[in-house]
Scaffold this motif. Structure first.
Motif, PDB file in Angstrom:
ATOM      1  N   UNK A 182      -1.667   2.236  -6.221  1.00  0.00           N
ATOM      2  CA  UNK A 182      -2.904   2.920  -6.310  1.00  0.00           C
ATOM      3  C   UNK A 182      -2.328   4.281  -6.700  1.00  0.00           C
ATOM      4  N   UNK A 183      -1.071   5.009  -6.234  1.00  0.00           N
ATOM      5  CA  UNK A 183      -0.624   6.097  -6.680  1.00  0.00           C
ATOM      6  C   UNK A 183      -0.220   6.127  -7.922  1.00  0.00           C
ATOM      7  N   UNK A 184       0.096   4.866  -8.850  1.00  0.00           N
ATOM      8  CA  UNK A 184       0.402   4.828 -10.362  1.00  0.00           C
ATOM      9  C   UNK A 184      -1.145   5.266 -10.872  1.00  0.00           C
ATOM     10  N   UNK A 185      -2.136   5.035 -10.335  1.00  0.00           N
ATOM     11  CA  UNK A 185      -3.589   5.300 -11.012  1.00  0.00           C
ATOM     12  C   UNK A 185      -3.825   6.843 -11.053  1.00  0.00           C
ATOM     13  N   UNK A 186      -3.268   7.504  -9.514  1.00  0.00           N
ATOM     14  CA  UNK A 186      -3.529   9.010  -9.492  1.00  0.00           C
ATOM     15  C   UNK A 186      -2.588   9.619 -10.525  1.00  0.00           C
ATOM     16  N   UNK A 187      -1.246   9.094 -10.848  1.00  0.00           N
ATOM     17  CA  UNK A 187      -0.433   9.858 -11.650  1.00  0.00           C
ATOM     18  C   UNK A 187      -1.059   9.808 -12.959  1.00  0.00           C
ATOM     19  N   UNK A 188      -1.691   8.680 -13.391  1.00  0.00           N
ATOM     20  CA  UNK A 188      -2.131   8.501 -14.912  1.00  0.00           C
ATOM     21  C   UNK A 188      -3.218   9.408 -15.082  1.00  0.00           C
ATOM     22  N   UNK A 189      -3.923   9.856 -13.864  1.00  0.00           N
ATOM     23  CA  UNK A 189      -5.287  10.213 -14.011  1.00  0.00           C
ATOM     24  C   UNK A 189      -4.849  11.945 -13.811  1.00  0.00           C
ATOM     25  N   UNK A 190      -3.877  12.152 -13.344  1.00  0.00           N
ATOM     26  CA  UNK A 190      -3.750  13.878 -12.860  1.00  0.00           C
ATOM     27  C   UNK A 190      -4.012  14.144 -11.685  1.00  0.00           C
ATOM     28  N   UNK A 191      -3.921  13.342 -10.758  1.00  0.00           N
ATOM     29  CA  UNK A 191      -4.436  13.624  -9.246  1.00  0.00           C
ATOM     30  C   UNK A 191      -3.296  14.166  -8.588  1.00  0.00           C
ATOM     31  N   UNK A 192      -3.810  14.642  -7.332  1.00  0.00           N
ATOM     32  CA  UNK A 192      -2.692  15.244  -6.386  1.00  0.00           C
ATOM     33  C   UNK A 192      -2.096  14.142  -5.441  1.00  0.00           C
ATOM     34  N   UNK A 193      -1.015  13.741  -5.522  1.00  0.00           N
ATOM     35  CA  UNK A 193       0.040  12.822  -4.796  1.00  0.00           C
ATOM     36  C   UNK A 193      -0.285  12.729  -3.154  1.00  0.00           C
ATOM     37  N   UNK A 194      -0.020  14.270  -2.937  1.00  0.00           N
ATOM     38  CA  UNK A 194      -0.083  14.530  -1.377  1.00  0.00           C
ATOM     39  C   UNK A 194      -1.311  14.115  -0.820  1.00  0.00           C
ATOM     40  N   UNK A 195      -2.607  14.593  -1.514  1.00  0.00           N
ATOM     41  CA  UNK A 195      -4.119  14.092  -1.135  1.00  0.00           C
ATOM     42  C   UNK A 195      -4.155  12.802  -1.151  1.00  0.00           C
ATOM     43  N   UNK A 196      -3.589  11.877  -2.216  1.00  0.00           N
ATOM     44  CA  UNK A 196      -3.868  10.534  -1.941  1.00  0.00           C
ATOM     45  C   UNK A 196      -3.255   9.927  -0.912  1.00  0.00           C
ATOM     46  N   UNK A 197      -2.043  10.399  -0.651  1.00  0.00           N
ATOM     47  CA  UNK A 197      -1.110  10.048   0.677  1.00  0.00           C
ATOM     48  C   UNK A 197      -2.121  10.276   1.907  1.00  0.00           C
ATOM     49  N   UNK A 198      -2.739  11.484   2.130  1.00  0.00           N
ATOM     50  CA  UNK A 198      -3.418  11.522   3.162  1.00  0.00           C
ATOM     51  C   UNK A 198      -4.816  10.460   3.278  1.00  0.00           C
ATOM     52  N   UNK A 199      -5.125  10.373   2.102  1.00  0.00           N
ATOM     53  CA  UNK A 199      -6.496   9.543   1.904  1.00  0.00           C
ATOM     54  C   UNK A 199      -6.072   7.996   2.277  1.00  0.00           C
ATOM     55  N   UNK A 200      -5.008   7.579   1.855  1.00  0.00           N
ATOM     56  CA  UNK A 200      -4.354   6.333   2.574  1.00  0.00           C
ATOM     57  C   UNK A 200      -4.383   6.050   4.007  1.00  0.00           C
ATOM     58  N   UNK A 201      -4.029   7.122   4.798  1.00  0.00           N
ATOM     59  CA  UNK A 201      -4.036   7.128   6.099  1.00  0.00           C
ATOM     60  C   UNK A 201      -5.298   7.033   6.666  1.00  0.00           C
ATOM     61  N   UNK A 202      -6.600   7.519   5.918  1.00  0.00           N
ATOM     62  CA  UNK A 202      -7.741   7.489   6.206  1.00  0.00           C
ATOM     63  C   UNK A 202      -8.163   6.015   6.140  1.00  0.00           C
ATOM     64  N   UNK A 203      -7.788   5.312   5.317  1.00  0.00           N
ATOM     65  CA  UNK A 203      -7.986   3.867   4.739  1.00  0.00           C
ATOM     66  C   UNK A 203      -7.310   3.187   5.995  1.00  0.00           C
ATOM     67  N   UNK A 204      -6.264   3.291   6.400  1.00  0.00           N
ATOM     68  CA  UNK A 204      -5.493   2.466   7.436  1.00  0.00           C
ATOM     69  C   UNK A 204      -6.301   2.427   8.658  1.00  0.00           C
ATOM     70  N   UNK A 205      -6.895   3.599   8.903  1.00  0.00           N
ATOM     71  CA  UNK A 205      -7.620   3.759  10.307  1.00  0.00           C
ATOM     72  C   UNK A 205      -8.825   2.746  10.080  1.00  0.00           C
TER      73      UNK A 205
END
Length: 631
Positions: free
Chosen positions: A457-480
């Protein structure tokens, strides 16, 4: 606004070129892939982790998690959810905007952040979770309460998120490993947000296919007095030992879920599953019934013998394939050693992504907080010695590094290899302790395998120019979200161990985990002689197929049976393999005859079939469990 691939060179394809002016700012960017990404790809000003992206991701991820739960109990495979979730989110937000419910456009990076939430929730069934817990139920007949299991899943998965932090920059930013599924997700998001008509067509196909899948399962499974049900299956037109082919599980299933899942695998996997089903249920099972090794002609009885052969094929082929990737493993340990070499002050001073990437300190801090909780849960819930729980934590990091590199290079998370490996490790550390064997392996393998899945999933963000720190936080929401929904629904679908290993829920991944654990606890001598011979033959066959695939001429490789597909066919009903074959054959024919049409239709239609049938199937099962609908 997002930039198209033609406007923005992909950092995954960046190659450092020599320059005559090393002091020039542009040259220094070209020499440093992270600085290049920051200057040319990163979209810092675009909306990403918004409230609506989080809420949509948690809702869609929960739905996809339930779909995956149904699929993994049926087939043993946990399917990727991110692309489907992104198409769904785009369709939903587009509809709301056309109705003027929403004003602001749903951006590509919002969709990517939503996908990060949804993928973390959807992968709750992966990482060995929905192999280990059903295996524990089969072996012991009991599980901890739903609340404790939710906490267990959330802690293990969150540790997987933290374990991805120290290896993300090396594998994605610097080495630019392909992570093909992550790359495909990025391209899908670009297409959705760059070409409206293509996106709308895909979302319509997804919705129509979902409706068809839901209608079929209603006609098949809903028990209303006013509804004439269609049969669940139709037997193939022959008999074996005086029994209809359907008694041997050789039939046509009225299941678009299995056809859709087949369309998402390669044709080689599809025909390998058909071959495995024909040989298993058409020849080997009748021979074992004749010899008295299999007591009666039912799927459960056949499977109780066949599981040893099928497990041996899957485990031996998985381990040998993994061994052939020793270069990746060696590079993994090199990367692991780098985790313990701190950067000096000068490096920190010039780090271009210090304010964007997750701080390195988050990794040890996360394990310092979650590690003791995991050890406590292992001891309290599963009676695992505290020292074994402590040992599981560093092993989890090692497994995460190895699994992540293998996934990045091959797009295959090595679950079939790392699951049994961790079981073998803890089988030696705590011999005879079945809960310790299964759930310690779940902790170790689960953390590592979740880490590998989430790096995709972080690979997708890298290619699109996303903020990896925000993706990390997003994944924690998904875990819950994933932990909260998967446990109660599993308890409804599987009220007791008798549901597992049945034609309704073959749960082949759980059967393999349970078989390995039982073997480690009781020893090979406890198996019947015929089962030992079957297991030995299965192990040899798995090794042979891997070697044949590796050493066959390039043109002949397509004709070598897939070890994973062949082994899986031995432990699931023959009817499931037949449906998989038809799905893979239809998709292969379409890709050959109309490649552009196939690219636009196969994924949304297949995903729609899977989502529609699995979600309504879960709804009907819950209605029956609560007495709303007759059984």
């Amino acid at each position: 606004m997002s930039q198209s691939p033609s406007q923005t060179p992909s950092p995954s394809n960046l190659r450092i070129q020599p320059t005559d002016s090393p002091g020039d700012a542009g040259a220094s960017a070209a020499m440093d892939p992270e600085r290049y990404w920051l200057e040319h790809v990163y979209q810092g000003g675009v909306r990403q982790l918004t409230v609506r992206a989080v809420i949509a991701g948690m809702l869609i991820g929960a739905v996809m998690c339930l779909s995956n739960l149904y699929v993994i109990l049926k087939t043993g495979w946990s399917l990727g959810v991110t692309i489907t979730a992104c198409i769904l989110a785009f369709a939903v937000f587009g509809t709301l905007r056309s109705l003027r419910v929403l004003k602001a456009e749903f951006t590509d990076l919002e969709n990517n952040a939503m996908g990060s939430v949804a993928s973390a929730a959807g992968y709750m069934t992966g990482g060995g979770n929905m192999a280990a817990v059903p295996a524990l139920l089969m072996l012991t007949g009991a599980l901890p309460s739903a609340g404790w299991l939710m906490v267990w899943f959330a802690v293990i998965s969150a540790m997987g998120v933290f374990a991805a932090i120290p290896i993300k920059r090396q594998l994605i930013n610097v080495e630019a490993l392909p992570f093909p599924t992550g790359t495909a997700t990025a391209e899908t998001i670009r297409a959705l947000h760059g070409h409206g008509e293509t996106a709308r067509r895909k979302s319509r196909l997804l919705a129509i296919a979902g409706g068809i899948g839901a209608l079929l399962v209603t006609l098949r499974d809903a028990r209303f007095t006013w509804l004439a049900n269609i049969p669940e299956k139709v037997s193939l037109p022959f008999t074996l030992l005086g029994k209809k082919a359907s008694a041997w599980s050789l039939s046509f299933d009225f299941s678009l879920l299995l056809v859709g899942a087949g369309a998402l695998v390669s044709f080689r996997t599809g025909w390998s599953m058909l071959l495995g089903a024909v040989l298993t249920y058409g020849f080997l099972a009748p021979a074992m019934v004749t010899q008295g090794a299999i007591a009666e002609v039912t799927y459960r009885s056949i499977n109780s013998w066949m599981v040893w052969t099928g497990s041996a094929v899957l485990v031996s082929s998985g381990l040998l394939s993994f061994a052939f990737q020793w270069r990746s493993v060696a590079r993994s340990f090199k990367s692991l050693a780098g985790l313990f070499r701190g950067k000096n002050a000068k490096d920190e001073e010039v780090d271009p992504l210090a304010g964007i990437e997750c701080p390195p300190a988050w990794f040890p801090l996360g394990f310092a907080i979650l590690g003791p909780i995991a050890v406590f849960l292992m001891a309290y819930l599963f009676q695992i010695p505290w020292w074994a729980g402590v040992m599981a934590l560093p092993l989890a990091v090692v497994m995460g590094v190895i699994a992540s590199r293998v996934t990045g290079e091959t797009d295959t998370t090595p679950t079939k290899a790392l699951g049994p490996v961790t079981q073998l490790i803890f089988g030696g550390l705590a011999p005879g302790n079945i809960p310790a064997n299964v759930m310690s392996a779940n902790a170790t393998g689960g953390v590592g395998l979740h880490s590998a899945d989430l790096l995709t999933d972080l690979k997708s963000g890298w290619l699109l120019g996303a903020n990896p720190r925000q993706q990390f936080i997003a994944q924690l929401f998904g875990v819950v979200a994933g932990a909260v929904v998967v446990v109660p629904v599993f308890n409804i679908l599987v009220p007791d161990a008798s549901m597992l290993g049945s034609e309704e829920f073959p749960a082949p991944a759980s059967m393999v985990w349970a078989g390995v654990s039982k073997l480690l606890a009781t020893g090979v001598a406890a198996l019947p002689d015929s089962a030992r011979v079957g297991a030995l033959c299965g192990a040899m066959l798995g090794i042979f197929l891997v070697l044949l695939e590796r050493w066959a001429p390039a043109k002949a490789k397509a004709y070598v049976p897939s070890p994973a597909g062949f082994g899986l066919a031995i432990v699931i009903p023959g009817s499931s393999s037949i449906a998989f074959f038809f799905g893979s054959a239809i998709a292969a024919l379409l890709r050959r005859a109309k490649p552009k049409l196939a690219e636009e239709t196969v994924l949304p239609i297949s995903s729609g079939f899977i989502a529609g049938e699995s979600l309504l199937g879960i709804g009907i099962a819950m209605a029956k469990a609560f007495g709303v609908m007759p059984k």
